[in-house]
Design an enzyme around this catalytic site. Sequence first.
Site, PDB file in Angstrom:
ATOM      1  N   ASN A  34     120.196  -0.609  -6.548  1.00 20.32           N
ATOM      2  CA  ASN A  34     119.702   0.885  -6.026  1.00 20.32           C
ATOM      3  C   ASN A  34     119.167   0.392  -4.527  1.00 20.32           C
ATOM      4  O   ASN A  34     118.443  -0.481  -4.141  1.00 20.32           O
ATOM      5  CB  ASN A  34     118.226   0.966  -6.838  1.00 20.32           C
ATOM      6  CG  ASN A  34     117.323   1.932  -6.252  1.00 20.32           C
ATOM      7  OD1 ASN A  34     117.765   2.771  -5.236  1.00 20.32           O
ATOM      8  ND2 ASN A  34     116.049   1.975  -6.884  1.00 20.32           N
ATOM      9  N   TRP A  35     120.016   0.980  -3.612  1.00 17.54           N
ATOM     10  CA  TRP A  35     119.860   0.562  -2.342  1.00 17.54           C
ATOM     11  C   TRP A  35     118.713   1.088  -1.736  1.00 17.54           C
ATOM     12  O   TRP A  35     117.875   0.754  -0.507  1.00 17.54           O
ATOM     13  CB  TRP A  35     120.894   1.137  -1.472  1.00 17.54           C
ATOM     14  CG  TRP A  35     122.325   0.526  -1.778  1.00 17.54           C
ATOM     15  CD1 TRP A  35     122.672  -0.541  -2.631  1.00 17.54           C
ATOM     16  CD2 TRP A  35     123.681   0.804  -1.364  1.00 17.54           C
ATOM     17  NE1 TRP A  35     123.940  -1.081  -2.443  1.00 17.54           N
ATOM     18  CE2 TRP A  35     124.663  -0.072  -1.887  1.00 17.54           C
ATOM     19  CE3 TRP A  35     123.957   1.959  -0.569  1.00 17.54           C
ATOM     20  CZ2 TRP A  35     125.920   0.181  -1.625  1.00 17.54           C
ATOM     21  CZ3 TRP A  35     125.455   1.961  -0.204  1.00 17.54           C
ATOM     22  CH2 TRP A  35     126.502   1.076  -1.020  1.00 17.54           C
ATOM     23  N   LYS A  36     117.871   2.197  -2.496  1.00 20.76           N
ATOM     24  CA  LYS A  36     116.742   2.870  -1.948  1.00 20.76           C
ATOM     25  C   LYS A  36     117.075   3.547  -0.511  1.00 20.76           C
ATOM     26  O   LYS A  36     118.180   3.743  -0.359  1.00 20.76           O
ATOM     27  CB  LYS A  36     115.479   1.647  -1.943  1.00 20.76           C
ATOM     28  CG  LYS A  36     115.388   1.188  -3.259  1.00 20.76           C
ATOM     29  CD  LYS A  36     114.100   0.275  -3.496  1.00 20.76           C
ATOM     30  CE  LYS A  36     113.964  -0.163  -4.788  1.00 20.76           C
ATOM     31  NZ  LYS A  36     112.907  -0.749  -5.230  1.00 20.76           N
ATOM     32  N   HIS A  89     112.409   7.035 -10.840  1.00 22.31           N
ATOM     33  CA  HIS A  89     112.081   5.587 -10.345  1.00 22.31           C
ATOM     34  C   HIS A  89     110.301   5.638 -10.131  1.00 22.31           C
ATOM     35  O   HIS A  89     109.919   6.575  -9.646  1.00 22.31           O
ATOM     36  CB  HIS A  89     112.810   5.497  -9.135  1.00 22.31           C
ATOM     37  CG  HIS A  89     112.851   3.980  -8.784  1.00 22.31           C
ATOM     38  ND1 HIS A  89     111.683   3.536  -7.742  1.00 22.31           N
ATOM     39  CD2 HIS A  89     113.585   2.880  -8.800  1.00 22.31           C
ATOM     40  CE1 HIS A  89     111.774   2.239  -7.911  1.00 22.31           C
ATOM     41  NE2 HIS A  89     112.937   1.728  -8.414  1.00 22.31           N
ATOM     42  N   GLU A 129     109.110   4.586  -7.967  1.00 21.71           N
ATOM     43  CA  GLU A 129     108.541   5.085  -6.565  1.00 21.71           C
ATOM     44  C   GLU A 129     108.427   6.471  -6.358  1.00 21.71           C
ATOM     45  O   GLU A 129     107.585   7.111  -5.638  1.00 21.71           O
ATOM     46  CB  GLU A 129     109.754   4.502  -5.471  1.00 21.71           C
ATOM     47  CG  GLU A 129     109.269   2.975  -5.273  1.00 21.71           C
ATOM     48  CD  GLU A 129     110.617   2.166  -4.887  1.00 21.71           C
ATOM     49  OE1 GLU A 129     111.680   2.806  -4.446  1.00 21.71           O
ATOM     50  OE2 GLU A 129     110.573   0.845  -5.080  1.00 21.71           O
ATOM     51  N   GLU A 158     111.529  -1.132 -15.675  1.00 14.89           N
ATOM     52  CA  GLU A 158     111.066  -1.486 -14.570  1.00 14.89           C
ATOM     53  C   GLU A 158     109.665  -1.760 -14.092  1.00 14.89           C
ATOM     54  O   GLU A 158     108.910  -0.480 -13.981  1.00 14.89           O
ATOM     55  CB  GLU A 158     111.634  -0.636 -13.204  1.00 14.89           C
ATOM     56  CG  GLU A 158     113.158  -0.675 -13.266  1.00 14.89           C
ATOM     57  CD  GLU A 158     113.718  -0.488 -11.821  1.00 14.89           C
ATOM     58  OE1 GLU A 158     114.548  -1.086 -11.629  1.00 14.89           O
ATOM     59  OE2 GLU A 158     113.035   0.601 -11.230  1.00 14.89           O
ATOM     60  N   GLY A 217     110.056  -5.227  -5.957  1.00 11.81           N
ATOM     61  CA  GLY A 217     109.997  -5.771  -4.721  1.00 11.81           C
ATOM     62  C   GLY A 217     108.619  -6.671  -4.448  1.00 11.81           C
ATOM     63  O   GLY A 217     108.631  -6.888  -3.345  1.00 11.81           O
ATOM     64  N   SER A 224     112.617  -7.377  -9.220  1.00 11.50           N
ATOM     65  CA  SER A 224     112.889  -8.713  -8.426  1.00 11.50           C
ATOM     66  C   SER A 224     113.830  -9.472  -9.449  1.00 11.50           C
ATOM     67  O   SER A 224     113.824 -10.671  -9.411  1.00 11.50           O
ATOM     68  CB  SER A 224     111.430  -9.273  -8.567  1.00 11.50           C
ATOM     69  OG  SER A 224     110.500  -8.740  -7.584  1.00 11.50           O
ATOM     70  N   GLY A 251     117.139  -3.814  -6.671  1.00  8.22           N
ATOM     71  CA  GLY A 251     117.011  -3.482  -5.527  1.00  8.22           C
ATOM     72  C   GLY A 251     117.390  -4.252  -4.448  1.00  8.22           C
ATOM     73  O   GLY A 251     118.513  -4.354  -3.912  1.00  8.22           O
ATOM     74  N   GLY A 252     116.333  -5.227  -4.078  1.00  7.04           N
ATOM     75  CA  GLY A 252     116.660  -6.147  -2.858  1.00  7.04           C
ATOM     76  C   GLY A 252     117.792  -6.874  -2.860  1.00  7.04           C
ATOM     77  O   GLY A 252     118.914  -6.904  -1.691  1.00  7.04           O
TER      78      GLY A 252
HETATM   79  P1  13P Z   1     113.606  -5.071  -6.571  1.00  8.31           P
HETATM   80  O1  13P Z   1     115.102  -5.776  -7.084  1.00  8.31           O
HETATM   81  O2  13P Z   1     113.776  -5.050  -4.800  1.00  8.31           O
HETATM   82  O3  13P Z   1     112.423  -5.562  -7.129  1.00  8.31           O
HETATM   83  O4  13P Z   1     113.794  -3.512  -6.760  1.00  8.31           O
HETATM   84  C1  13P Z   1     114.038  -2.954  -8.172  1.00  8.31           C
HETATM   85  C2  13P Z   1     114.173  -1.537  -8.435  1.00  8.31           C
HETATM   86  O5  13P Z   1     113.118  -0.967  -8.049  1.00  8.31           O
HETATM   87  C3  13P Z   1     115.441  -1.119  -8.652  1.00  8.31           C
HETATM   88  O6  13P Z   1     115.353   0.281  -9.084  1.00  8.31           O
END
Ligand code: 13P
Length: 248
Positions: A9-11, A94, A96, A166, A172, A211, A232-233
């Site tokens: 997930n590149w956000k 998600h 967010e 999640e 994050g 994470s 994510g990251g």
């Molecule tokens: P991180 O891997 O950056 O914690 O993000 C996870 C995420 O929200 C994937 O959708």
Amino acid sequence: MRKTIVAGNWKMNASKESVNKLVLGILSGMGNVSSEVVVCAPFPYLSQVEALITHSQIKLGAQNLNLNMSGAFTGEVSAKMIKDFGAQHVIVGHSERRSLYGETNIMVAEKVKAALDNDLIPLFCVGETLEQREAGETESVVDAQINTVVELVGIEAFLNIIVAYEPVWAIGTGVTASPEQAQAVHAFIRQLLANKDNGVAQQTPILYGGSMNATNANELIACADIDGGLIGGASLKPEDFLQICRVG
Ligand code: 13P
């Protein structure tokens, strides 16, 4: 046997240049990857990624969708448009989007339905906040998130849904759920589904997100009910992402 799925997930992180570098980097290391790999790009880059991954085993996903098919919804993107760019997956619910854009359980369920109605596979996200975990509410929160979707689309639909657990406190933050903590919630989710239909529950992939990185992916994905990761990251770094993809 459920196959391992690793989704990035590149956000809201991309530029034409960085997308090129990232996708070419991932492609160059896919030779020994047996997991199913999905990259979820921001809308403006779907076309670019579609072109880059042609003839590869990488699948494309979007990060959100509107419920409606077309019409006067300025700024919104429909499932049909997402499909038009070769995407097969879409992230729905998600944390967010739940916390920053007010998406409720019922809105999320309606988006899951819109995705399914258009043959997109929803990567349906659930998870509790730190406050909820500390109040002992993890199971009731996840139960409500899942049940709202089951009530709208039916349990059979979970044959075409990927669930992602999640925990909000792990996203994050660099604080990953321990394999025991994650496995406990994954087993709870599978049991929830099994209470409706055991056959479906055994086939539904449940990914962990929060994470996850090249160092901790192994022990998390080794857990009985953890079928991969939503990253994510670490999905923005080709080598790290590939290392996670190679776990499966
Ligand atoms: P991180 O891997 O950056 O914690 O993000 C996870 C995420 O929200 C994937 O959708």
